[in-house]
Design a protein around this motif. Structure first.
Motif, PDB file in Angstrom:
ATOM      1  N   ILE A  30       8.549   1.710  -4.032  1.00  0.00           N
ATOM      2  CA  ILE A  30       7.777   1.596  -5.274  1.00  0.00           C
ATOM      3  C   ILE A  30       6.482   2.401  -5.197  1.00  0.00           C
ATOM      4  CG2 ILE A  30       8.756  -0.642  -5.922  1.00  0.00           C
ATOM      5  CD1 ILE A  30       6.059  -1.903  -4.875  1.00  0.00           C
ATOM      6  N   GLY A  31       6.312   3.155  -4.119  1.00  0.00           N
ATOM      7  CA  GLY A  31       5.161   4.047  -4.014  1.00  0.00           C
ATOM      8  C   GLY A  31       3.847   3.338  -3.775  1.00  0.00           C
ATOM      9  N   VAL A  87      11.215  -1.644   2.430  1.00  0.00           N
ATOM     10  CA  VAL A  87      12.189  -0.540   2.365  1.00  0.00           C
ATOM     11  C   VAL A  87      12.117   0.363   3.588  1.00  0.00           C
ATOM     12  CG1 VAL A  87      12.350  -0.551  -0.140  1.00  0.00           C
ATOM     13  CG2 VAL A  87      10.658   0.926   0.957  1.00  0.00           C
TER      14      VAL A  87
HETATM   15 FE1  F3S Z   1       7.118   2.963  -0.478  1.00  0.00          FE
HETATM   16 FE2  F3S Z   1       6.698   0.852   0.985  1.00  0.00          FE
HETATM   17 FE3  F3S Z   1       5.492   3.096   1.580  1.00  0.00          FE
HETATM   18  S1  F3S Z   1       6.859   0.923  -1.210  1.00  0.00           S
HETATM   19  S2  F3S Z   1       5.200   4.093  -0.394  1.00  0.00           S
HETATM   20  S3  F3S Z   1       7.662   2.710   1.628  1.00  0.00           S
HETATM   21  S4  F3S Z   1       4.653   1.048   1.802  1.00  0.00           S
END
Ligand code: F3S
Length: 100
Positions: A30-31, A87
Motif C-alpha cells: 500500500i506504499g 507484504v
Molecule cells: Fe509497501 Fe509495506 Fe513498504 S506497504 S511500502 S512494503 S512498509
C-alpha cells in the motif's frame, strides 16, 4: 587439440550462498514507505507509489525477491516487521522456514 570449457553455472551459484530470501508481495503493497525508512539500502519508493527491493529480481506474478546473507538479515527483518500490511516475507533458504 585444445578446448576451452566454460562453466555453465551462473556466477551467483559459485559465490557464497546467501542464506535468506526476501520476498515482496508488491501487488498488495500500500506504499506506506516504512520499509524504505527502516532499510533504505534495500528498499526504495517507486514512482508507482509502492516500494521496490533494491536490485531485486521481478517475478511474473509481480512479486519481487532478493537473496541476502546473514549480515543483511536483521535490517530486512526490521523492514518486514515495520510493514503494516505484512507484504514483506523472509524465507530461510537452508531450512525452508518462513520467518515472517
Ligand atoms: Fe509497501 Fe509495506 Fe513498504 S506497504 S511500502 S512494503 S512498509
Amino acid at each position: 587439440m585444445t578446448e576451452t570449457i566454460v562453466a555453465e553455472n551462473g556466477p551467483q551459484e559459485q559465490v557464497t550462498a546467501k542464506k535468506y530470501k526476501i520476498e515482496h508481495n508488491k501487488p498488495n503493497c500500500i506504499g506506506c514507505a516504512a520499509c524504505a525508512a527502516v532499510a533504505p539500502d534495500f528498499w526504495t519508493m517507486n514512482e508507482d507509489g509502492k516500494s521496490d527491493i533494491v536490485g531485486c529480481k521481478k517475478r511474473d506474478d509481480e512479486w519481487e525477491e532478493l537473496d541476502v546473507d546473514e549480515d543483511n538479515f536483521k535490517v530486512n527483518k526490521e523492514a518486514a516487521d515495520s510493514c503494516p500490511v505484512n507484504v514483506i516475507h523472509i524465507v530461510n533458504k537452508e531450512t525452508g522456514e518462513k520467518i515472517i
